[in-house]
Design an enzyme around this catalytic site. Structure first.
Site: not given
Length: 349
Positions: A163-165, A256, A258-259
């Protein structure tokens, strides 16, 4: 000798890449890439030696290098020589052609492309030797340290979640899916540079810590960070993320919708399809479709679990929407984000 050593100042991205090369996080890549390596990876998704690798790992320069094969270059960060580069090649880059192959676009409107262009049209390739390791935060572990963590807990099957979010409800759904399938889940957020409107790294880590401590089985979730920048390279970055997590000991990797995508630059399922073009990678890819809130299903559901007839009632879950609400001074509804996390996320704005 040190007084006459030619030097190059590293940016923060390259400082992180340097240590990932040295620690084995980027195995089988061990140094900044030569022209042959960079082009082979960009066009074929293979190193010249045949191993799958999907993103060039480059040491770029805005000025033409004054060194060549056989030279040793001091790599400077914070006014200190932190590493040596044993130069194998100095060469010029065709930035636009390379961007088209790596990012699927040459447009500087793409944040990864813009960052790539800004670093300069020259590159140096060669083996690296770290002299002064950077100070690591408490959640930064080397691949060997993370693999040892898994061994100590007896985790033979580990699902990695990239994750970046900060976490929203769809992220939580994916983590829980991983927990159903494996002995443990590695939550491995990006600690390096991200685009300006992404959440700050400290907010992301604090939000995941709150999620883990309050709502997930803490003994089966490991939260560590991956100290590398986001490239936003869509499908090719999905392959990179999978290979790196294999090096950290994961056996399965969640991909997931639009990875590693950004804006409308990639088809939402391009990151699923790219793995069909590759041989087995030594890590199993778990492809997951769109995740949303469906009031008729009674909560979070996915394309595979929600009937087609519910489509009009589905509430899309995206961090873009969450950020827009927070910027407007509004609290995202509980269908998007756990209410307990909202005060943390508000600090990101």
């Amino acid at each position: 000798m040190r007084e006459t050593l030619l030097t190059l100042t590293l940016g923060e991205d390259e400082r992180l890449d340097l240590e990932n090369l040295a620690s084995g996080a980027f195995h089988p890549v061990r140094g900044f890439m030569t022209r042959e390596e960079a082009l082979s990876v960009a066009y074929e998704m293979r190193l010249p030696t045949g191993e799958v690798w999907s993103l060039p790992i480059l040491l770029q320069s805005r000025e033409k290098p004054r060194v060549g094969p056989g030279d040793t270059l001091g790599l400077v960060h914070g006014k200190e020589v932190v590493a040596l580069l044993h130069v194998a090649e100095a060469y010029a880059l065709d930035l636009e052609a390379l961007a088209r192959e790596v990012f699927g676009t040459e447009s500087p409107a793409h944040p990864g492309v813009a960052r790539f262009y800004a670093k300069g049209p020259y590159a140096l390739g060669g083996r690296v030797e770290v002299l002064r390791p950077r100070e690591r935060g408490p959640l930064e572990k080397t691949p060997e340290e993370v693999r040892a963590f898994f061994r100590e807990r007896g985790w033979g099957k580990v699902v990695a979640f990239q994750t970046r979010n900060a976490p929203h409800r769809a992220h939580e759904y994916l983590i829980r899916l991983g927990l159903e399938l494996a002995d443990g889940v590695l939550v491995h957020p990006i600690l390096g540079a991200k685009k300006a409107d992404d959440f700050p790294t400290g907010v992301i880590l604090e939000a995941y810590q709150a999620l883990l401590e309050g709502f997930l089985p803490r003994e089966r979730v490991a939260l560590f960070g991956l100290a590398t920048p986001m490239r936003y390279a869509g499908p090719k970055e999905a392959v990179f993320h999978a290979l790196v997590r294999k090096n950290f000991g994961a056996t399965h990797f969640l991909v997931g919708r639009d990875h590693a995508g950004v804006g409308d630059f990639y088809d939402p399922y391009a990151a699923h399809r790219i793995f069909d073009r590759l041989p087995p990678l030594g890590i199993e890819i778990l492809r997951v479709g769109a995740v949303f809130h469906c009031p008729l299903c009674g909560g979070i559901a996915s394309e595979r679990t929600c009937p087609e007839g519910h489509r009009e009632k589905r509430l899309s879950i995206s961090m873009t929407r969450v950020r827009a609400l927070l910027r407007a001074g509004q609290a995202p509804p509980p269908e998007l984000v756990r209410p307990e996390l909202i005060p943390i996320l508000q600090r990101g704005f």
